[in-house]
Every structure is written in structure tokens, then in C-alpha cells.
Design an enzyme around this catalytic site. Structure first.
Site, PDB file in Angstrom:
ATOM      1  CG  ASP A 135      -2.004   1.047   1.121  1.00 13.13           C
ATOM      2  OD1 ASP A 135      -2.079   1.708   0.077  1.00 13.13           O
ATOM      3  OD2 ASP A 135      -2.779   1.199   2.081  1.00 13.13           O
ATOM      4  CG  ASP A 159      -2.993   3.881  -2.975  1.00 12.38           C
ATOM      5  OD1 ASP A 159      -3.943   3.122  -2.704  1.00 12.38           O
ATOM      6  OD2 ASP A 159      -2.546   4.717  -2.160  1.00 12.38           O
TER       7      ASP A 159
END
Length: 570
Positions: free
Chosen positions: A444, A487
Site C-alpha cells: 500500500d 494504489d
């Protein structure tokens, strides 16, 4: 259809002359399905391609041609063919669904015309059926992606037009302009009167009577000749239908495609002048065709074969087919045995459909599909073979594009979530017996949102591409990296012990942290938090492997970000 009346038996089809026997063999070996019906719709002849296409021949299903039409299309097809058989139309061309012998529907392009006696009396209905099942499936799949849709249309040289009925304005795609010789940046006056002025005088009245029906959705296909900038006419097949309606149900926008079918029309006219009784059969043969004798030497070849092989007919005649028809395996590149040689050796048809590449005289490579069929003399002896082949480069390229798009993220080029889940499930299955173990990373990004918010989505997309390249470059060649969210990324390290997985995860953290992303004069720095877990015979917790890696990633963020944490260390 009108009520059928009893008629005298139709005269037998004329026997082919010696040259006609070769042409007849071409018909029998062609990839286009052909069926001949009498004026009551009873089938009297069907070639091999027709039987292969629908899984049935003349004697199957009672021999009723109209019974082969799918119920969804039966009324419309019967109506158009009935008009033709009554003499109210000279020919018919359309797209319909037919029923295969196993009951499944099959989309085909139908081309029909009447064969008449010297007196002008109609004798037979001759119908050509060409499968467009792959095109139909491709159109349906491409509807989910505008970019892939545009790519496919341009690859097939189809121009797009968009008519806003409310404002009476038109949009024309780049390929639409190229077909007509119009510069890409030139403004086009979409006035209908000016468009009609470019249509061939012989077609104008018919088009004027039908163009408004297309806008209303009553007719979706127009076929006509249009004047280009160089002063020549091209044949256009225009397909369109309404895509937007107002609150009263009236169409407000029509979208469609124009396809240049000049080459098909030219072939039709040439064959009609050369052999009137065979023109309906041969006008659809745009594939390459080579006729060979019993020694495998070229006897004749059509212009399409000349273009695809790079050899003229005069050069090829007398040479072995294998010397002008070079096939390679599309995967290995190895030279393949000539299908004509296979056919003559076995005295049976030879079909080569999968990943075959034809290498022309100039070195041009094309994906092809080909069939070689034996030709027998009247005494039943093997007299030669007919090779029919077609260029399928565009359709295979489209299929490869669709296959790639189904498994990869459009932005980063990494595997998408669905593909990664399939790979992970396979890895889990391989680890169940305890002999193998893998490492799963959940990544992440840190501080990515400010880039997206301050610099915009274009900057965010560019940064995600860099991150994807960085992750891919930090892994081993046999590892699988994927983008599974905005993302968020994941990596499956195959056959990887914990200490190696930790080193690779730390390497990815350092590499992403070292990125200096410049945009609009400003430099941005981001980071990454990674959670990792081992894929063994069973998960270490009820969370499952992805849940464990996600929990470890969450812990990495809680401990200050920019680090890799193993689930076993929580």
C-alpha cells in the site's frame, strides 16, 4: 411467406465443363457455405463448407432451407428472401442467426440471388452463408472498452460516425475520413444534402428513402457508392442505429460504422462478367486459392493467392506448392509441412487452423487459416488438390488484444486483481501437500493521495506507472506482480522462503522510497508499507492468506510506514 403451389420439377443443375469442374471443386472446397434451393425452399445442393458450418446437409432436417433459420430471425429473413423469390428484389444481403444441428444459434452473413433460365424464369435460390460469429462476439466484448473498440474498428478499417439528431450535427472518426481521402484536420459540413450529392446517382434515390429509417431504428444497414476526393467511388456498408432517445421515445442520437466494401463489390462484378451462372458462388471468394496437380505442382492460383504469397500466377504455375507456400508454426517458428502435400499423401482434406504463419516471398508474415482438399477424376483417382487459405491476422490480433486486456491492468500493464487471484489460488493448491511454500506481499503506497489531490489524476496515473515498473524490477523474473486497487499492489513470490521474501519486500520499500517524481516543476516523494505472509499448506489464521498480508500491511503503517512487516511478527 406466400402459399406454396405445386410446380413442375426444376431442371437439374447443369454439369460443369472441364474448366467448370475445377471451378466446381473450388466451390466445394471454399470456406464460404453454399446452398442451392428450389423455388419451394427445398435444398438440392450444399457444399462441404455449408455442412461444416451448420452440422447438416441437404438430406438432414427434411431438406427445408427456411427451417434452418433461427426462430428469432425467421420472420425477417423469410420476408426478405420471399421478396427476392417473387422478383421484387435483384439480390439480398443481410446478417441473421441460423440453427446449428446441435441447436445452438450461429450468426452468419447471408448473400442470396436467383439463378434464372435463359427465358428469365427463376430456377433456384442460391444462398451464401459466411460465419460472423467471431465478429459478433468481438463486438460484444469490445463494447466494454472504448479504447479497445476504437482500436478494433481502425484495425478493420471501419469509420465511425455519430449523428446528433437534435442539433443535426455529425462527428466523423479519423478512419472515416481516410476512407474518403479527407484530411484528418479538415472541418466537414455534415449537411445531409451535401452528403447525398456525393452518393452515386444510381444509389441516391434508394438511400434517400432509407436514411431516415436508419435514424429511427427501422433499418440498420445501408449499402451505396460514395465519391472520394480523388474522383473515384467506393462502396460503403453503413451500419447504424439509435443509441439515445428523448422522454417521448424519439431517437435523438444515432451511432454507426462505415466499412469500405469496394474490393468485395469489384470481385462480384468481375465474376459476374466472366461466368454468369457461377457469379453468385464465386463473388464471395476473396480468399487465396491454389489448384495443384497430383504431383503437388501449381496449376492455377487466384489474385488473392498472388497477393498473399508474393508470387504471380505466371511465376508459380509448374512449381511445387511447397516452394511458394511457406508455413511456420506461430509459436515455435518451425517450418510446417505443406497442407497440399499432406492432402495428397493421405487422400483426405488437411485443415490447418491454429497459429499458422504464412511467410510471403517478400518476408511479410500473416496469420492464416487454410484447407487443402483432394480432387478426384471421374474414375475416382486422385487428380490433385485445391488449397484455400485466408488472412486472419486482424481477427487473431483482436483476440490476442482481448485476451491480454482480460488479464492485465490497463494503466500499469501488471496483472489485474482477477488474474492475480487465479495465480494465488493455483499457488495455494500447490502448497497443500507441504512440499512447496510461497511468499505473498501486500503493498500500500504512503503519501500517494497528496500527489493525486495536488497534481491531478494524470500525475497520479504517471506515478502509478513508475511504481509498477519499480515493483516489477525489484522482483525475480518468475514472480507475479499485480495492481489490485487504486494504489494497492500485490506480489506472489513463488517458491520463496521467509528470509528471501523479507529481503525482496525491504528492497521494494527502499526502491519506492527512493523515487523522486517530478510533475509541473515540483518533486514528490512517496513511500510504501508492505505486509507479507507465507503461503503454506494452510493459513496461519482465519483471515486467509490475503487477509494476513493485509493485516501485516496495516501493522506496518501503524508502526510508522515505510517498512515491511511479516504476519508472523504481529
Amino acid at each position: 411467406m406466400p402459399a406454396r403451389t405445386t410446380k413442375p420439377a426444376a431442371p437439374a443443375l447443369p454439369r460443369f465443363e472441364p474448366l467448370g469442374s475445377v471451378l466446381a471443386k473450388v466451390v466445394e472446397s471454399a470456406a464460404v457455405g453454399m446452398v442451392v434451393s428450389d423455388m419451394d425452399g427445398r435444398m438440392v445442393y450444399a457444399n462441404a463448407a455449408f455442412t461444416a458450418l451448420l452440422g447438416r446437409g441437404v438430406e438432414d432436417g427434411g431438406g427445408d432451407f427456411f427451417a434452418l433459420i433461427h426462430p428469432d430471425d425467421s420472420a425477417a429473413a423469410r420476408q426478405r428472401l420471399t421478396l427476392l423469390m417473387r422478383g421484387e428484389a435483384s439480390e439480398y444481403r443481410g446478417e441473421h442467426q441460423f440453427r446449428h444441428a446441435d441447436g445452438t444459434p450461429l450468426w452468419v452473413m447471408v448473400a442470396a440471388a436467383l439463378l434464372r433460365a435463359d427465358s428469365g424464369e427463376p430456377l433456384y435460390l442460391i444462398t451464401q452463408l459466411t460465419s460472423i460469429e467471431l465478429q459478433k462476439k468481438a463486438e460484444e466484448a469490445l463494447a466494454h472498452s472504448e479504447s479497445r473498440w476504437n482500436f478494433a474498428l481502425e484495425s478493420a478499417r471501419q469509420g465511425v460516425w455519430d449523428h446528433d439528431i437534435r442539433t443535426d450535427t455529425m462527428f466523423y472518426s479519423r478512419m472515416w475520413r481516410i476512407m474518403r481521402g479527407i484530411p484528418p484536420d479538415e472541418e466537414i459540413d455534415g449537411d445531409q444534402a451535401k452528403w447525398l450529392a456525393r452518393i452515386h446517382p444510381d444509389d441516391r434515390e434508394r438511400i434517400m428513402a432509407n436514411v431516415d429509417r436508419q435514424d429511427k431504428g427501422e433499418s440498420d444497414t445501408l449499402e451505396y457508392r460514395e465519391l472520394t476526393r480523388d474522383g473515384s467511388y467506393i462502396w460503403i456498408l453503413s451500419r447504424g442505429k439509435p443509441v439515445e432517445w428523448d422522454e417521448h421515445g424519439n431517437p435523438t442520437r444515432t451511432l454507426g460504422t462505415d466499412t469500405d466494401i469496394t474490393r468485395l463489390k469489384t470481385v462480384e462484378q468481375e465474376l459476374a462478367a466472366e461466368k454468369e451462372r457461377l457469379h453468385v458462388t464465386l463473388d464471395a471468394i476473396a480468399d487465396g486459392m491454389i489448384s495443384a496437380d497430383q504431383d503437388g505442382r501449381v496449376v492455377m492460383m487466384n489474385p488473392a493467392a498472388e497477393q498473399l504469397t508474393g508470387y504471380s500466377s505466371s511465376e508459380a504455375i509448374g512449381k511445387e506448392v511447397r516452394s511458394i507456400f511457406t508455413l511456420r508454426d506461430g509459436v515455435t517458428g518451425e517450418i510446417q509441412e505443406c497442407p497440399v502435400a499432406i492432402c495428397l499423401a493421405r487422400d483426405e482434406p488437411a485443415h490447418l487452423d491454429d497459429d499458422m504463419i504464412l511467410v510471403s516471398r517478400s518476408g511479410v508474415k500473416r496469420d492464416i487459416r487454410c484447407t487443402a482438399a483432394p480432387v478426384h477424376t471421374q474414375a475416382g483417382k486422385l487428380g490433385g488438390a485445391v488449397l484455400v487459405f485466408q488472412d486472419v491476422s486482424q481477427s487473431r490480433a483482436m483476440q490476442r488484444e482481448l485476451a491480454h486486456s482480460a488479464t492485465h491492468d490497463d494503466l500499469t500493464g501488471l496483472a489485474n486483481r482477477a488474474a492475480f487471484e487465479r495465480v494465488l489460488n493455483s499457488a495455494i493448491a500447490s502448497a497443500r501437500d507441504g512440499s512447496r511454500r510461497h511468499c505473498l506481499l501486500y503493498i500500500d503506497l504512503d503519501r500517494f493521495k497528496p500527489v493525486n489531490d495536488n497534481a491531478g489524476h494524470a500525475a497520479g496515473d504517471a506515478l502509478l506507472k513508475q511504481v509498477a515498473q519499480t515493483i516489477r524490477g525489484s522482483c525475480r523474473s518468475h514472480d507475479v506482480a499485480a495492481r489490485i486497487g487504486g494504489d494497492e499492489f500485490a506480489v506472489l513470490l513463488n517458491d520463496c522462503p521467509p528470509e528471501v521474501g523479507q529481503r525482496i519486500a525491504d528492497k521494494i520499500v527502499r526502491a519506492i522510497g527512493a523515487l523522486a517524481f517530478g510533475w509541473a516543476g515540483r518533486t514528490y516523494h512517496i513511500g510504501a508499507s508492505i505486509g507479507l505472509t507465507m503461503v503454506t499448506h494452510q493459513p496461519a489464521s482465519p483471515l486467509g492468506f490475503m487477509g494476513e498480508a493485509d493485516a501485516a500491511c496495516y501493522a506496518a503503517k501503524g508502526r510508522g510506514r515505510g517498512m515491511a512487516v511479516a504476519f508472523g511478527d504481529l
